[in-house]
Design an enzyme around this catalytic site. Sequence first.
Site, PDB file in Angstrom:
ATOM      1  N   HIS A 157      74.210 -28.421  53.657  1.00  0.00           N
ATOM      2  CA  HIS A 157      73.271 -28.188  52.572  1.00  0.00           C
ATOM      3  C   HIS A 157      73.927 -27.314  51.500  1.00  0.00           C
ATOM      4  CE1 HIS A 157      69.176 -28.641  51.176  1.00  0.00           C
ATOM      5  NE2 HIS A 157      69.176 -27.369  50.794  1.00  0.00           N
ATOM      6  N   CYS A 182      68.559 -29.264  45.854  1.00  0.00           N
ATOM      7  CA  CYS A 182      67.763 -28.696  46.944  1.00  0.00           C
ATOM      8  C   CYS A 182      66.271 -28.812  46.624  1.00  0.00           C
ATOM      9  CB  CYS A 182      68.205 -27.257  47.187  1.00  0.00           C
ATOM     10  SG  CYS A 182      67.413 -26.453  48.597  1.00  0.00           S
ATOM     11  N   ASP A 242      74.189 -31.431  57.048  1.00  0.00           N
ATOM     12  CA  ASP A 242      72.977 -30.737  56.612  1.00  0.00           C
ATOM     13  C   ASP A 242      71.980 -30.693  57.768  1.00  0.00           C
ATOM     14  OD1 ASP A 242      70.605 -29.875  55.376  1.00  0.00           O
ATOM     15  OD2 ASP A 242      71.143 -30.843  53.478  1.00  0.00           O
TER      16      ASP A 242
END
Length: 285
Positions: free
Chosen positions: A253, A164, A221
Amino acid sequence: MTRQGERKGKVSRRTLLGGTGAMVVGVVAQGAGAQDAPGQGLHDPNLIKHEIEVEDKAQNVHFRGLLVQPKEEQKRGSVIVIHEIFGLTEHIRDVACRIASAGYNALAPDLFTREGHPPSGFGALLEFVNKIPDQQILDDLKGAARYLRQLPTSNQKVGVVGFCWGGRFAMLLAAEDPTLNAVVAYYGRISGTPTPNQPQYPIDVVSKMQVPLMGHFGEEDQAIPPSEVKKLQEALAAAHKTAEIYEYPGAGHAFNNDTRDTYRPEAAKLAFQRTLDWFAKYLKG
């Protein structure tokens, strides 16, 4: 489409470079831990864990972190594990242990060492991280690579894996530090609006990347849609870079984080195996 329905983009070419460096280091032995399944790496009895602190004012480096090593005294590759926006959590510590269990020196630096523990609440968290200059983070990560190369068990090869927030920095580092040997990015932001503290995004520095790059992205995502991934694939191909970019159906995500409801075990298992294969290719020997 390739096996199990994931999509993959592949491009090639790069030159490997080496590097060395020295640090002021503090190390405190912490014992051992084991990994039988996700979340269990912290308890692997075949690992030795150290809480370390590295500081080199001349190089703008200062971080604490977790260093995890297999007990066997032998030369091996090393991996920097870059945490999510939430900081050096137990999940990231566990990931570092899982990588060490695969036969590497693994270092998970706390990249918020100077600023302290990140706040709760996503708005406050974004404000917190946006005040940190990218260059400070990149300098700390380059310092982490130099630190790993000076370990007695280092074979001088260093890789990076980021998640991330850390995935973006992993990709930036592929352009910033040509001494690295391999980079893996999980769902790192590809493009964005430049700011004084965040002047560039991975899409802006593709031409400067000199390190083999693997990327893992979820097709669901919402923050990094397939159009963004395609943009990255096309830029890497146009620049003739060594890269493998994967997209995972049904995953969004943070699909690798087994402490959140975004976790998708099949995608996470496949992505992690590919990550280990990537590191075996570039960090061993």
